[in-house]
Design a protein around this motif. Structure first.
Motif, PDB file in Angstrom:
ATOM      1  N   ASP A 174      -1.255  -6.558  -7.764  1.00  0.00           N
ATOM      2  CA  ASP A 174      -1.941  -5.086  -8.123  1.00  0.00           C
ATOM      3  C   ASP A 174      -1.567  -3.712  -7.278  1.00  0.00           C
ATOM      4  O   ASP A 174      -1.473  -2.893  -7.970  1.00  0.00           O
ATOM      5  N   ALA A 175      -1.452  -3.822  -6.011  1.00  0.00           N
ATOM      6  CA  ALA A 175      -1.073  -2.874  -5.180  1.00  0.00           C
ATOM      7  C   ALA A 175       0.259  -2.411  -5.475  1.00  0.00           C
ATOM      8  O   ALA A 175       0.465  -1.099  -5.395  1.00  0.00           O
ATOM      9  N   LEU A 176       1.398  -3.456  -5.757  1.00  0.00           N
ATOM     10  CA  LEU A 176       2.589  -3.030  -6.024  1.00  0.00           C
ATOM     11  C   LEU A 176       2.779  -2.248  -7.399  1.00  0.00           C
ATOM     12  O   LEU A 176       3.490  -1.233  -7.517  1.00  0.00           O
ATOM     13  N   ILE A 177       2.223  -2.790  -8.274  1.00  0.00           N
ATOM     14  CA  ILE A 177       2.119  -2.248  -9.526  1.00  0.00           C
ATOM     15  C   ILE A 177       1.314  -0.940  -9.613  1.00  0.00           C
ATOM     16  O   ILE A 177       1.868  -0.057 -10.436  1.00  0.00           O
ATOM     17  N   ARG A 178       0.299  -0.545  -8.994  1.00  0.00           N
ATOM     18  CA  ARG A 178      -0.396   0.499  -9.015  1.00  0.00           C
ATOM     19  C   ARG A 178       0.469   1.592  -8.438  1.00  0.00           C
ATOM     20  O   ARG A 178       0.788   2.716  -8.779  1.00  0.00           O
ATOM     21  N   ASP A 179       1.133   1.342  -7.217  1.00  0.00           N
ATOM     22  CA  ASP A 179       2.239   2.041  -6.519  1.00  0.00           C
ATOM     23  C   ASP A 179       3.330   2.436  -7.537  1.00  0.00           C
ATOM     24  O   ASP A 179       3.664   3.538  -7.688  1.00  0.00           O
ATOM     25  N   ALA A 180       3.732   1.474  -8.351  1.00  0.00           N
ATOM     26  CA  ALA A 180       4.882   1.983  -9.328  1.00  0.00           C
ATOM     27  C   ALA A 180       4.566   2.735 -10.379  1.00  0.00           C
ATOM     28  O   ALA A 180       5.341   3.509 -10.841  1.00  0.00           O
ATOM     29  N   GLU A 181       3.269   2.703 -10.512  1.00  0.00           N
ATOM     30  CA  GLU A 181       2.768   3.522 -11.706  1.00  0.00           C
ATOM     31  C   GLU A 181       2.077   4.812 -11.367  1.00  0.00           C
ATOM     32  O   GLU A 181       1.888   5.792 -12.246  1.00  0.00           O
ATOM     33  N   GLY A 182       2.567   5.057 -10.225  1.00  0.00           N
ATOM     34  CA  GLY A 182       2.180   6.458  -9.727  1.00  0.00           C
ATOM     35  C   GLY A 182       0.711   6.627  -9.152  1.00  0.00           C
ATOM     36  O   GLY A 182       0.482   7.807  -8.754  1.00  0.00           O
ATOM     37  N   LYS A 183       0.016   5.552  -8.821  1.00  0.00           N
ATOM     38  CA  LYS A 183      -1.219   5.774  -8.335  1.00  0.00           C
ATOM     39  C   LYS A 183      -1.189   5.178  -6.903  1.00  0.00           C
ATOM     40  O   LYS A 183      -0.378   4.703  -6.430  1.00  0.00           O
ATOM     41  N   ASN A 184      -2.438   5.202  -6.299  1.00  0.00           N
ATOM     42  CA  ASN A 184      -2.528   4.973  -5.017  1.00  0.00           C
ATOM     43  C   ASN A 184      -2.960   3.536  -4.923  1.00  0.00           C
ATOM     44  O   ASN A 184      -3.390   3.014  -6.108  1.00  0.00           O
ATOM     45  N   ILE A 185      -2.685   2.512  -3.849  1.00  0.00           N
ATOM     46  CA  ILE A 185      -3.075   1.423  -3.883  1.00  0.00           C
ATOM     47  C   ILE A 185      -4.596   1.117  -3.771  1.00  0.00           C
ATOM     48  O   ILE A 185      -5.189  -0.179  -4.068  1.00  0.00           O
ATOM     49  N   VAL A 186      -5.390   2.059  -3.746  1.00  0.00           N
ATOM     50  CA  VAL A 186      -6.968   2.112  -3.550  1.00  0.00           C
ATOM     51  C   VAL A 186      -7.156   2.904  -4.373  1.00  0.00           C
ATOM     52  O   VAL A 186      -6.650   4.370  -4.738  1.00  0.00           O
ATOM     53  N   ASP A 187      -8.660   3.090  -5.028  1.00  0.00           N
ATOM     54  CA  ASP A 187      -9.290   4.161  -5.816  1.00  0.00           C
ATOM     55  C   ASP A 187     -10.136   4.920  -5.039  1.00  0.00           C
ATOM     56  O   ASP A 187     -10.505   6.113  -5.256  1.00  0.00           O
ATOM     57  N   ASP A 188     -10.986   4.467  -4.021  1.00  0.00           N
ATOM     58  CA  ASP A 188     -11.849   5.176  -3.677  1.00  0.00           C
ATOM     59  C   ASP A 188     -11.768   5.928  -2.213  1.00  0.00           C
ATOM     60  O   ASP A 188     -12.493   6.215  -1.454  1.00  0.00           O
ATOM     61  N   GLU A 189     -10.356   6.372  -1.906  1.00  0.00           N
ATOM     62  CA  GLU A 189      -9.866   7.001  -0.816  1.00  0.00           C
ATOM     63  C   GLU A 189      -9.613   8.302  -1.216  1.00  0.00           C
ATOM     64  O   GLU A 189      -9.069   8.542  -2.069  1.00  0.00           O
ATOM     65  N   ARG A 190     -10.077   9.191  -0.162  1.00  0.00           N
ATOM     66  CA  ARG A 190      -9.778  10.763  -0.383  1.00  0.00           C
ATOM     67  C   ARG A 190      -8.442  11.219   0.294  1.00  0.00           C
ATOM     68  O   ARG A 190      -8.078  10.487   1.265  1.00  0.00           O
ATOM     69  N   VAL A 191      -7.662  11.748  -0.478  1.00  0.00           N
ATOM     70  CA  VAL A 191      -6.381  12.179   0.051  1.00  0.00           C
ATOM     71  C   VAL A 191      -6.067  13.589   0.432  1.00  0.00           C
ATOM     72  O   VAL A 191      -6.643  14.374  -0.562  1.00  0.00           O
ATOM     73  N   GLY A 192      -5.670  14.237   1.498  1.00  0.00           N
ATOM     74  CA  GLY A 192      -5.541  15.653   1.715  1.00  0.00           C
ATOM     75  C   GLY A 192      -4.037  15.753   1.770  1.00  0.00           C
ATOM     76  O   GLY A 192      -3.241  15.206   2.373  1.00  0.00           O
ATOM     77  N   ASP A 193      -3.348  16.446   0.886  1.00  0.00           N
ATOM     78  CA  ASP A 193      -2.084  17.060   0.888  1.00  0.00           C
ATOM     79  C   ASP A 193      -1.923  18.496   1.435  1.00  0.00           C
ATOM     80  O   ASP A 193      -2.140  19.487   0.843  1.00  0.00           O
ATOM     81  N   ALA A 194      -1.758  18.423   2.559  1.00  0.00           N
ATOM     82  CA  ALA A 194      -1.746  19.722   3.464  1.00  0.00           C
ATOM     83  C   ALA A 194      -0.219  20.430   3.487  1.00  0.00           C
ATOM     84  O   ALA A 194      -0.128  21.724   4.113  1.00  0.00           O
ATOM     85  N   GLU A 195       0.721  19.732   2.893  1.00  0.00           N
ATOM     86  CA  GLU A 195       2.000  20.447   2.983  1.00  0.00           C
ATOM     87  C   GLU A 195       2.654  20.575   1.699  1.00  0.00           C
ATOM     88  O   GLU A 195       3.867  20.564   1.365  1.00  0.00           O
ATOM     89  N   ALA A 196       2.004  20.759   0.556  1.00  0.00           N
ATOM     90  CA  ALA A 196       2.407  20.941  -0.694  1.00  0.00           C
ATOM     91  C   ALA A 196       2.659  22.542  -0.912  1.00  0.00           C
ATOM     92  O   ALA A 196       1.976  23.264  -1.158  1.00  0.00           O
ATOM     93  N   ILE A 218       3.923   5.357 -17.839  1.00  0.00           N
ATOM     94  CA  ILE A 218       4.549   4.483 -17.243  1.00  0.00           C
ATOM     95  C   ILE A 218       4.187   3.066 -17.419  1.00  0.00           C
ATOM     96  O   ILE A 218       2.819   2.672 -16.997  1.00  0.00           O
ATOM     97  N   GLN A 219       4.943   2.174 -17.927  1.00  0.00           N
ATOM     98  CA  GLN A 219       4.362   0.900 -18.190  1.00  0.00           C
ATOM     99  C   GLN A 219       5.308  -0.136 -17.332  1.00  0.00           C
ATOM    100  O   GLN A 219       6.395  -0.178 -17.510  1.00  0.00           O
ATOM    101  N   ILE A 220       4.546  -0.911 -16.416  1.00  0.00           N
ATOM    102  CA  ILE A 220       5.104  -1.621 -15.651  1.00  0.00           C
ATOM    103  C   ILE A 220       4.899  -3.223 -16.039  1.00  0.00           C
ATOM    104  O   ILE A 220       3.691  -3.526 -16.400  1.00  0.00           O
ATOM    105  N   ASP A 221       5.884  -3.997 -16.245  1.00  0.00           N
ATOM    106  CA  ASP A 221       5.712  -5.581 -16.657  1.00  0.00           C
ATOM    107  C   ASP A 221       4.946  -6.116 -15.499  1.00  0.00           C
ATOM    108  O   ASP A 221       5.577  -6.181 -14.549  1.00  0.00           O
ATOM    109  N   ARG A 222       3.887  -7.018 -15.677  1.00  0.00           N
ATOM    110  CA  ARG A 222       3.082  -7.708 -14.900  1.00  0.00           C
ATOM    111  C   ARG A 222       3.844  -8.924 -14.684  1.00  0.00           C
ATOM    112  O   ARG A 222       4.669  -9.374 -15.705  1.00  0.00           O
ATOM    113  N   PRO A 223       3.908  -9.727 -13.423  1.00  0.00           N
ATOM    114  CA  PRO A 223       4.534 -10.907 -13.425  1.00  0.00           C
ATOM    115  C   PRO A 223       3.808 -11.900 -14.225  1.00  0.00           C
ATOM    116  O   PRO A 223       2.554 -12.002 -14.852  1.00  0.00           O
TER     117      PRO A 223
END
Length: 391
Positions: A174-196, A218-223
């Motif tokens: 699930d973590a690999l698929i979420r990363d391939a879909e452009g999402k983070n591996i977790v949902d409840d984390e706060r992210v700070g992009d200070a260099e954009a 993006i559609q990722i085929d699951r195993p």
């Protein structure tokens, strides 16, 4: 007599009356072990001192006429192929193995050199911005070891707690698929992009993703799942069940007993030829099988409560069993039991077809080792259990 000297000598020792039976000793051993005529010294002296006289009149020996040929006595020799489907998947990991493999991955992160971002991503490119957005959430370049910082003050704490799903293969997928879909591996984390682009952008992950216009979903085929439809339906005739175990082919014979396909050996055919013939006459031509070797992998002996008289018939697939070439068609034989020799076989493609079964078998099943134990007799199971593998 090199292999059976002890048995032959034991028979001689038990031979009290001095007569050896042809049913228990072969012809060569019978001639060798037959006791010679014994003459003591007094008999020899009496014969030497006897006066010479006219020779005695020859006596006519009475030989009874041969009216009928005796029924041959033997065991029924049977060849039985053990057809198996090998595992298609590796077995499920235990909880200890899952935790250990995750520990190895995190230990590798601690031992490896730090990840150089600018070696892989050019500054301010979309890939670089995407990396900077995801990296703070997972704290490590690896995507399947959970939220873990290999260079922080808590790097030593690389073991998972009881009940943590980070080490489970399904969670890692699930973590690999979420990363391939452009999402983070977790949902409840706060992210700070200070260099954009030199501007500070902070906020929730989902909120940040919502600000961007979605150009393409993006559609990722699951195993494929490890549990198939045949497993859920408990279809015992399907080969698409229990993909992580060996499955063995069993048939229900005309007596209502579940056994491996089997038949007696005809004519001059060997075990390998008999096993191939049994599969054709029992399961049809829709199976592509391979008899692994010429030597049996096991045997099973059974003695009948009462000897059975069988009349040998010719088999249409064995030329040496016909009356013209072998001469044993129609011969009666008294059989005291059966000796079954098992040969290892593999199924490569196809499926069993019982429509043209020539032995009266009713149905078939593909069973694992623990399932075979439940359907066969205890005596048969004791003879075959050591041939079957757990997985």
């Amino acid at each position: 007599m090199n292999a059976g000297q002890k048995s032959a000598r034991r028979i001689v020792a038990n031979n009290v009356n001095g007569s050896l039976s042809r049913d228990s000793v072969c012809t060569s051993c019978l001639r060798r072990l037959a006791p010679p005529a014994r003459r003591n010294a007094t008999t020899a002296a009496a014969v030497a001192e006897a006066p010479a006289g006219p020779p005695p009149a020859p006596t006519k020996q009475h030989i009874p006429p041969v009216t009928a040929k005796a029924t041959a006595k033997a065991y029924k020799l049977v060849a039985s192929p053990v057809v198996s489907r090998p595992p298609l998947l590796t077995r499920d990991l235990t909880s200890f193995e899952q935790a250990f493999y995750l520990y190895q991955k995190r230990l590798n992160e601690r031992s490896a050199q730090p990840f150089s971002r600018y070696f892989y991503f050019k500054k301010d490119t979309p890939a670089d911005i995407e990396w900077k957005r995801k990296a703070p959430a997972r704290l490590t370049p690896a995507r399947d070891i959970g939220v873990y910082n290999a260079y922080g003050p808590e790097a030593w704490n690389d073991e998972v707690l009881v009940g943590d799903r980070t080490a489970e293969p399904a969670h890692q997928v699930d973590a690999l698929i979420r990363d391939a879909e452009g999402k983070n591996i977790v949902d409840d984390e706060r992210v700070g992009d200070a260099e954009a682009g030199g501007e500070a952008v902070a906020g929730d992950v989902k909120a940040g993703e919502g600000q961007r216009k979605e150009l393409q979903k993006i559609q990722i085929d699951r195993p494929m799942p490890r549990i198939t439809e045949a497993d859920r339906a408990n279809d015992l005739t399907s080969l698409n069940r229990k993909l992580d175990q060996n499955l063995y082919l069993l048939v229900k014979n005309k007596d209502g007993r579940w056994r491996f396909p089997e038949d007696r050996v005809y004519g001059k055919e060997n075990m390998h030829q008999a096993a191939e013939r049994v599969l054709i006459q029992s399961c049809g031509l829709n199976m592509n099988t391979w008899i692994v070797g010429n030597h049996p992998i096991g045997h099973y002996a059974y003695t009948y409560p009462v000897p059975k008289t069988s009349t040998l018939t010719a088999n249409r697939l064995v030329p040496t069993s016909s009356a013209a070439r072998r001469g044993e068609e129609g011969v009666q034989r008294e059989e005291f039991g059966e000796k079954v020799f098992f040969l290892k076989a593999r199924i490569m493609a196809g499926q069993a077809d019982m429509k043209k079964n020539e032995y009266g078998d009713g149905e078939f099943r593909w069973l694992a080792k623990e399932e075979v134990k439940e359907v066969v007799t205890p005596a048969y199971w004791s003879g075959v259990r050591n041939m079957l593998t757990e997985r």
